[in-house]
Design an enzyme around this catalytic site. Structure first.
Site, short mmCIF file in Angstrom:
data_model
loop_
_atom_site.label_atom_id
_atom_site.label_comp_id
_atom_site.label_asym_id
_atom_site.label_seq_id
_atom_site.Cartn_x
_atom_site.Cartn_y
_atom_site.Cartn_z
N GLY A 47 0.78 -1.24 0.00
CA GLY A 47 0.00 0.00 0.00
C GLY A 47 0.80 1.28 0.00
O GLY A 47 0.35 2.31 -0.51
N GLU A 102 4.45 4.01 5.90
CA GLU A 102 3.25 3.17 5.93
C GLU A 102 2.10 3.91 5.24
O GLU A 102 2.06 5.14 5.24
CB GLU A 102 2.95 2.83 7.40
CG GLU A 102 1.81 1.91 7.68
CD GLU A 102 1.80 0.57 6.95
OE1 GLU A 102 1.86 0.55 5.71
OE2 GLU A 102 1.69 -0.47 7.63
N ASP A 103 1.18 3.14 4.64
CA ASP A 103 0.05 3.79 3.97
C ASP A 103 -0.93 4.37 4.98
O ASP A 103 -1.35 5.51 4.88
CB ASP A 103 -0.66 2.80 3.02
CG ASP A 103 -1.01 1.46 3.66
OD1 ASP A 103 -0.74 1.26 4.86
OD2 ASP A 103 -1.56 0.59 2.94
N ASP A 106 -4.09 2.26 11.33
CA ASP A 106 -5.49 2.07 11.68
C ASP A 106 -5.52 1.56 13.12
O ASP A 106 -5.44 2.35 14.07
CB ASP A 106 -6.04 1.08 10.65
CG ASP A 106 -7.54 1.02 10.62
OD1 ASP A 106 -8.15 1.45 11.58
OD2 ASP A 106 -8.10 0.52 9.64
N ASP A 162 -6.09 -0.31 -1.31
CA ASP A 162 -6.94 -1.12 -2.20
C ASP A 162 -8.20 -1.62 -1.51
O ASP A 162 -8.32 -1.58 -0.27
CB ASP A 162 -6.16 -2.34 -2.68
CG ASP A 162 -5.99 -3.39 -1.58
OD1 ASP A 162 -5.53 -3.02 -0.48
OD2 ASP A 162 -6.34 -4.56 -1.80
N ARG A 168 -5.99 0.96 -6.16
CA ARG A 168 -4.69 1.46 -5.70
C ARG A 168 -4.24 2.65 -6.54
O ARG A 168 -3.56 3.54 -6.06
CB ARG A 168 -3.61 0.37 -5.83
CG ARG A 168 -3.70 -0.73 -4.81
CD ARG A 168 -2.41 -1.54 -4.84
NE ARG A 168 -2.58 -2.86 -4.23
CZ ARG A 168 -2.53 -3.09 -2.92
NH1 ARG A 168 -2.29 -2.12 -2.08
NH2 ARG A 168 -2.70 -4.31 -2.46
P1 5GP Z 1 -3.56 -1.68 11.11
O1 5GP Z 1 -4.99 -1.89 11.51
O2 5GP Z 1 -2.71 -2.85 11.53
O3 5GP Z 1 -3.05 -0.36 11.64
O4 5GP Z 1 -3.57 -1.58 9.54
C1 5GP Z 1 -3.07 -2.62 8.76
C2 5GP Z 1 -3.22 -2.44 7.30
O5 5GP Z 1 -4.59 -2.60 6.99
C3 5GP Z 1 -2.82 -1.09 6.70
O6 5GP Z 1 -1.44 -1.00 6.44
C4 5GP Z 1 -3.63 -1.13 5.42
O7 5GP Z 1 -2.94 -1.87 4.43
C5 5GP Z 1 -4.88 -1.88 5.85
N1 5GP Z 1 -5.95 -0.91 6.15
C6 5GP Z 1 -6.32 -0.44 7.35
N2 5GP Z 1 -7.35 0.46 7.20
C7 5GP Z 1 -7.61 0.53 5.88
C8 5GP Z 1 -8.55 1.30 5.08
O8 5GP Z 1 -9.36 2.12 5.54
N3 5GP Z 1 -8.49 1.07 3.72
C9 5GP Z 1 -7.62 0.20 3.14
N4 5GP Z 1 -7.67 0.07 1.81
N5 5GP Z 1 -6.73 -0.52 3.87
C10 5GP Z 1 -6.73 -0.35 5.21
#
Ligand code: 5GP
Length: 180
Positions: A47, A102-103, A106, A162, A168
């Site tokens: 991402g 990082e993208d 969350d 994505d 993307r």
């Molecule tokens: P975490 O919840 O561990 O912080 O996020 C893990 C990964 O989940 C992120 O790096 C991303 O790739 C994906 N992700 C989390 N939230 C979103 C969102 O709102 N949209 C998309 N497309 N991916 C997400």
């Protein structure tokens, strides 16, 4: 905004807003690391690739661009943050300044795992730069040193993010209204 008449997408960040913010971030990072030697940018696949390309192009610093690939363990609940490295760094980061790109942060679980993993390799510093921050969904309180935009709790796509590998390549960030 419609793409292939499948999902309803609502634009949250325009191309111009994104590009202007990425330029600001690059200027801030350039200032903070100037004179600090070679920086290792670690982009998390897949991402953050679009963000990493745009940001790194605007840095006025010596840097190495490297990639780390991760995926959730098959069958493991994503909320447990158990991830597996599918592609490791090519660079040795011992005694290097490392900036993790990082993208989106969350829950913070993925980044938490990556930070713990990279710290064991003894970099001289390790900071995080996330394109998007979604603080409402945070489970683990991890430090985000630089972020592009803070967004409310929505599922977003575009600029590298994505939905089942689609969207993307959008130059905007949009909320996906009706995931199916
Ligand atoms: P975490 O919840 O561990 O912080 O996020 C893990 C990964 O989940 C992120 O790096 C991303 O790739 C994906 N992700 C989390 N939230 C979103 C969102 O709102 N949209 C998309 N497309 N991916 C997400």
């Amino acid at each position: 905004m419609k793409q292939e008449a499948d999902h309803h997408l609502e634009v949250l960040l325009t191309r111009d807003q994104i590009q202007a913010r990425v330029t600001q971030l690059a200027e801030e990072i350039t200032r903070d690391y100037s004179g600090a030697g070679e920086l290792v940018l670690v982009a998390v696949l897949r991402g953050s690739v679009y963000f990493a390309v745009d940001l790194s192009r605007r840095l006025n610093l010596p840097f190495i661009l490297d990639f780390i690939g991760i995926s959730s363990y098959a069958g493991a609940s994503p909320s447990r943050g158990i991830v597996r490295i599918t592609k490791d760094l090519e660079s040795n980061i011992v005694h290097k300044n490392v900036l993790l790109l990082e993208d989106i942060v969350d829950t913070g679980l993925t980044l938490n795992y990556l930070i713990q993993n990279l710290k064991t390799r003894n970099p001289s510093s390790l900071r995080v730069c996330a394109f998007l921050d979604m603080p409402a969904r945070r489970i683990v309180n991890i430090p985000v040193d630089y972020y592009g935009f803070s967004l409310p709790d929505l599922y977003v796509v575009g600029y590298g993010l994505d939905y089942h590998e689609r969207y993307r390549n959008l130059e905007v960030v949009a909320a996906l209204k009706d995931p199916k």
